[in-house]
Design a protein around this motif. Structure first.
Motif, mmCIF file in Angstrom:
data_model
loop_
_atom_site.group_PDB
_atom_site.id
_atom_site.type_symbol
_atom_site.label_atom_id
_atom_site.label_comp_id
_atom_site.label_asym_id
_atom_site.label_seq_id
_atom_site.Cartn_x
_atom_site.Cartn_y
_atom_site.Cartn_z
ATOM 1 N N GLN A 175 0.805 -1.225 0.000
ATOM 2 C CA GLN A 175 0.000 0.000 0.000
ATOM 3 C C GLN A 175 0.840 1.279 0.000
ATOM 4 N N GLY A 242 2.359 4.713 7.322
ATOM 5 C CA GLY A 242 1.403 3.620 7.526
ATOM 6 C C GLY A 242 1.359 3.097 8.952
ATOM 7 N N ALA A 268 -1.663 4.963 5.333
ATOM 8 C CA ALA A 268 -2.267 3.641 5.104
ATOM 9 C C ALA A 268 -2.481 2.936 6.434
ATOM 10 N N LYS A 288 -7.540 0.327 2.646
ATOM 11 C CA LYS A 288 -7.578 -0.417 1.377
ATOM 12 C C LYS A 288 -7.776 -1.910 1.605
#
Lengths: 356, 351
Positions: A175, A242, A268, A288
């Motif tokens: 990601q 992230g 993320a 996601k």
């Protein structure tokens, strides 16, 4: 009055004296305790060619009834039992305390079930009852949460700690393009599960030189605390790329924070979560991909394992193989453990197929 | 159950004592008689209607399921008879269980842990007793407080961990039975304790003074009964019994945990009230309570064996509790109405 007071004092003194005397005598202590619980040895030999019996009575005993996670798992079990033309039923306590399952195990034994699929509330509290059940010919398979080995024939393990830890890093790497600062938002500092996963995450990170783990934060599996920890992480590291949260409470709280902050879509987030908790965040683009195992498959596999045991295809020994319907062939691993398989990854495309 | 069921001596006419009436008919119509009949009815229905109920394996397990309830109900009966209550018993059990785990991890022997556990349970009971008798707080408030306190201490002691490596020779003891009879050892212990408590309550001056305290504390005090002292020691006994129950519970499940017996106090209170002990004190018998404990056990066992869902199970327990509290009051209310109407008629006819 004085006499009575004296009598009470004397009584108390006598009690203390008895206690001290007993303490001095010694006796059975942890160190001298040699005897360990041993379950009934499986003397029968496996016949891998034996057909699955029809009409097997398989009962599911979750940690707690009406818990959505177990409802899905048990439905998976029901599907399997129907496939091999057995009799399925689900019973269980409404609270998840240590002893609440014991009464149910005893009555299932009494009812002459062929197999019990149980998720143990307490690894040891259920063992005496399960041992009695096995002595009376009931096959016991634990799923989701294992009982001490003496109490069961096999354990259907939902996830390999190594696979969970490594795949979470891989999901995040994909990601963020394998580059940038990352953080972990865990449960408590002494959570055995989480710490094992984090060790594998750190090992997997060695393969991604562009990614740098800056902090492991702890939300104590508390929604508010996890929310604040997420906020704190982003204030301390504004260039954070992230977050991995290997706990369903943590990931949901982090997603809630991100979805309403300017970091939405820029930072993320992945980890372990349930589809129902995460659905809105996947749909609004905050998250996601995340992962967990599929409880329906867990129950399905457990029912087949119980049936294979009851039909004599397997005895629970390492290396034995059996077929679990549409999931294919499984091999029993060390200590009677059967690994479900790689974790299920959820994304915008497939999340609506799951309800738990 | 017929509507003629009456609680013992629930009469509006002044009578010397409930225990002066020993006629068989009165006894049959008494609350104890009614729930004994209900128990016999339940056992018969379960024996013929529920497959596997009347099996020695099942009967032994059914007894083990109510051992702790039975032990705790013995001292709670005495407390409710004097008009007090102890809601901290299950938390005290949890605390004692956690303590057992800590002591065992600390390397103490089981033989040492057992008396210490009972002693600590008694001390926790003494704190309740102290706050009720010497500080003068109502026992309901005190024991709701210590319900939280003792459960909290249990978590302080052991956290959410479990200690499980108790010696097998001790953990298998509770499920051993008397020869080939379906009577596990803990049942024998309960019977012995019940006889002791029953004799104290129903055949000694101390027992009579308990009813006196429950009927009217002030009058009892003026009659020379040491109300405070008796109340205090009953709380101590209640705590000691919680410690004893903790030992059986912990060894039976081979699991010392802070959440052991969570919420069990409500089942015990339900059994005591269902047994015909008045929540306002002064009334009730130990045999009645023991029959009620058995009734709760039989119903739970038979319903689970018959695959009744756990929600229905809670409904049944809750229903019994409501009936046991409502029925005596409903009867009293009905009689009072009837008496007033009679008085009004008499007044009308004489004027």
């Amino acid at each position: 009055m004085l006499l009575r007071a004296r009598r009470a004092t004397a009584l108390s003194a006598a009690l203390v004296a008895v206690t001290l005397a007993a303490a001095a005598c010694g006796g059975t202590t942890k160190d001298s305790n040699e005897d360990t619980a041993a379950g009934p040895a499986s003397s029968a030999s496996a016949n891998p060619d034996a057909p699955l019996k029809e009409g097997l009575k398989i009962a599911f005993l979750p940690k707690q009834v009406n818990n959505p996670y177990f409802t899905v798992a048990d439905k998976g079990g029901e599907k399997a039992v129907k496939e091999f033309k057995g009799e399925y039923k689900e019973v269980g306590p409404s609270d998840a305390s240590a002893s609440s399952q014991v009464q149910y195990i005893n009555t299932l034994t009494q009812q002459g079930q062929d197999g019990i699929c149980v998720s143990a509330n307490d690894a040891n509290a259920v063992v005496p009852a399960l041992t009695q059940a096995r002595q009376r010919g009931v096959k016991v398979v634990t799923f989701d949460s294992d009982a001490a080995k003496a109490g069961r024939d096999a354990f259907v393990n939902q996830a390999d700690p190594e696979a969970l830890g490594r795949t979470e890093v891989q999901l995040l790497a994909k990601q963020i393009g394998e580059k940038g600062k990352i953080a972990i938002l865990s449960a408590t500092p002494n959570a055995t599960n989480q710490n094992a996963w984090i060790e594998f995450m750190k090992d997997e990170l060695k393969k991604y030189p562009g990614m740098q783990l800056v902090k492991v934060a702890y939300g104590n599996d508390d929604d508010q605390k996890s929310f604040q920890e997420t906020q704190g992480l982003l204030q301390a590291y504004p260039d954070l790329k992230g977050i991995i949260s290997p706990t369903t409470v943590g990931i949901a709280a982090a997603a809630r924070y991100l979805s309403s902050s300017p970091y939405k879509g820029k930072v993320a987030l992945t980890g372990l979560g349930t589809p129902n908790q995460m659905r809105q965040y996947v749909k609004d683009g905050t998250v996601k991909e995340f992962e967990l195992w599929d409880p329906a498959k867990l129950g399905y596999l457990c029912a087949y394992a119980a049936a294979a045991l009851s039909s004599g295809q397997i005895t629970g020994a390492e290396g034995e193989k059996f077929k679990a319907g549409e999931l294919g062939e499984y091999t029993i691993g060390k200590d009677g453990a059967i690994l479900l398989g790689p974790p299920q990854v959820f994304d915008a495309k497939n999340i609506d197929q799951f309800n738990f | 159950m017929s509507t003629t069921v009456l609680p013992p001596a629930d009469t509006s006419e002044p009578r010397p004592s409930a225990f002066a009436e020993h006629s068989p008919l009165r006894r049959l119509l008494s609350w104890e008689g009614a729930i004994t009949a209900l128990l016999i009815f339940a056992v018969l229905v379960a024996s013929f209607g529920v497959e596997g109920f009347a099996d020695s394996f099942n009967l032994a397990n059914a007894q083990l399921d109510i051992v702790e309830i039975a032990i705790l109900s013995l001292t709670l009966t005495l407390l409710v008879v004097i008009g007090e209550i102890d809601l901290s018993i299950a938390s005290n059990l949890g605390m004692c269980s956690a303590l057992m785990g800590v002591l065992w991890n600390g390397g103490l022997s089981i033989e040492t842990i057992i008396p210490i556990t009972i002693l600590v349970g008694a001390l926790a009971g003494a704190l309740n007793g102290f706050l009720v008798t010497f500080v003068g707080l109502p026992s309901l408030a005190v024991t709701i407080g210590t319900l939280a306190l003792y459960r909290g201490l249990a978590y302080v002691l052991l956290g959410d961990k479990a200690v499980a490596d108790f010696p097998v020779s001790y953990t298998t003891w509770p499920s051993k039975t008397l020869g080939s009879l379906p009577i596990p050892y803990p049942t024998v212990l309960v019977i012995v304790l019940a006889i002791v408590v029953g004799v104290i309550l129903h055949a000694t001056p101390v027992g009579r003074s308990l009813y006196a305290i429950g009927s009217n504390k002030e009058a009892a005090r003026f009659a020379g009964i040491r109300v405070k002292r008796i109340t205090f020691w009953l709380f101590v006994a209640s705590g000691a019994f919680a410690g004893l129950a903790a030992i059986i519970y912990t060894l039976r499940f081979s699991s010392a945990r802070a959440d052991n017996a969570n919420g069990l106090e409500l089942t015990v209170v339900a059994a005591v009230l269902l047994g015909g002990v008045s929540i306002f004190g002064g009334r009730g018998t130990l045999p009645g309570v023991l029959v009620a404990v058995l009734l709760v056990g039989v119903l739970r066992n038979a319903l689970i064996l018959d695959d009744v869902e756990s929600e229905t199970l809670m409904l049944v327990t809750g229903g019994l509790l409501i009936i046991s509290v409502l029925a005596p009051n409903a009867v009293t209310w009905g009689r009072e109405r009837w008496r007033l109407r009679r008085l009004a008629q008499k007044a009308a006819s004489t004027s």
